[in-house]
Design a protein around this motif. Structure first.
Motif, short mmCIF file in Angstrom:
data_model
loop_
_atom_site.label_atom_id
_atom_site.label_comp_id
_atom_site.label_asym_id
_atom_site.label_seq_id
_atom_site.Cartn_x
_atom_site.Cartn_y
_atom_site.Cartn_z
N GLY A 4 14.83 -67.13 98.72
CA GLY A 4 15.60 -68.06 97.91
C GLY A 4 14.91 -68.54 96.65
O GLY A 4 15.37 -69.47 96.00
N HIS A 5 13.79 -67.90 96.28
CA HIS A 5 13.08 -68.26 95.05
C HIS A 5 13.58 -67.41 93.88
O HIS A 5 13.88 -66.23 94.07
CB HIS A 5 11.57 -68.04 95.23
CG HIS A 5 10.99 -68.90 96.29
ND1 HIS A 5 10.68 -68.42 97.54
CD2 HIS A 5 10.67 -70.21 96.31
CE1 HIS A 5 10.19 -69.39 98.28
NE2 HIS A 5 10.18 -70.50 97.55
N PRO A 6 13.65 -67.98 92.69
CA PRO A 6 14.09 -67.21 91.52
C PRO A 6 13.16 -66.02 91.24
O PRO A 6 11.95 -66.12 91.36
CB PRO A 6 14.02 -68.22 90.37
CG PRO A 6 14.05 -69.55 91.03
CD PRO A 6 13.39 -69.38 92.36
N VAL A 7 13.76 -64.90 90.87
CA VAL A 7 13.01 -63.69 90.51
C VAL A 7 12.70 -63.75 89.02
O VAL A 7 13.56 -64.13 88.21
CB VAL A 7 13.85 -62.43 90.83
CG1 VAL A 7 13.15 -61.18 90.36
CG2 VAL A 7 14.16 -62.36 92.32
N THR A 8 11.47 -63.40 88.66
CA THR A 8 11.09 -63.37 87.25
C THR A 8 10.67 -61.96 86.85
O THR A 8 10.35 -61.13 87.70
CB THR A 8 9.92 -64.34 86.95
OG1 THR A 8 8.81 -63.99 87.76
CG2 THR A 8 10.32 -65.78 87.22
N SER A 9 10.70 -61.72 85.57
CA SER A 9 10.29 -60.45 85.00
C SER A 9 9.39 -60.73 83.81
O SER A 9 9.68 -61.63 83.01
CB SER A 9 11.52 -59.66 84.56
OG SER A 9 11.15 -58.47 83.92
N TYR A 10 8.31 -59.97 83.68
CA TYR A 10 7.38 -60.17 82.58
C TYR A 10 7.99 -59.62 81.29
O TYR A 10 8.44 -58.47 81.24
CB TYR A 10 6.05 -59.49 82.87
CG TYR A 10 5.00 -59.75 81.81
CD1 TYR A 10 4.38 -60.99 81.71
CD2 TYR A 10 4.65 -58.76 80.90
CE1 TYR A 10 3.43 -61.24 80.74
CE2 TYR A 10 3.71 -58.99 79.93
CZ TYR A 10 3.10 -60.23 79.85
OH TYR A 10 2.17 -60.47 78.88
#
Length: 64
Positions: free
Chosen positions: A29-35
């Motif tokens: 349930g944690h937001p996914v990030t992208s570099y």
């Protein structure tokens, strides 16, 4: 300016509008990030859903 997260939704604003985006979440349930190579920071992975004229309209849109 607004930068608000409600469950899987991310509301941001500028002086013209409020944007509603849906964040991608991982299995916990944690937001996914992208570099982002261009800016050198991690950004949320999200899809645009709506552009509203104010916060009240954005919350009304989310409620359905």
């Amino acid at each position: 300016m607004i930068d608000m997260k409600i469950d899987q939704y991310h509301l941001t604003s500028d002086k013209y509008e409020v944007k509603v985006n849906r964040m991608s979440l991982d299995s916990q349930g944690h937001p996914v990030t992208s570099y982002d190579d261009k800016s050198g920071i991690n950004r949320l992975v999200e899809a645009p859903l709506a552009h509203c004229k104010n916060v009240e309209d954005a919350l009304h849109w989310l409620r359905g």
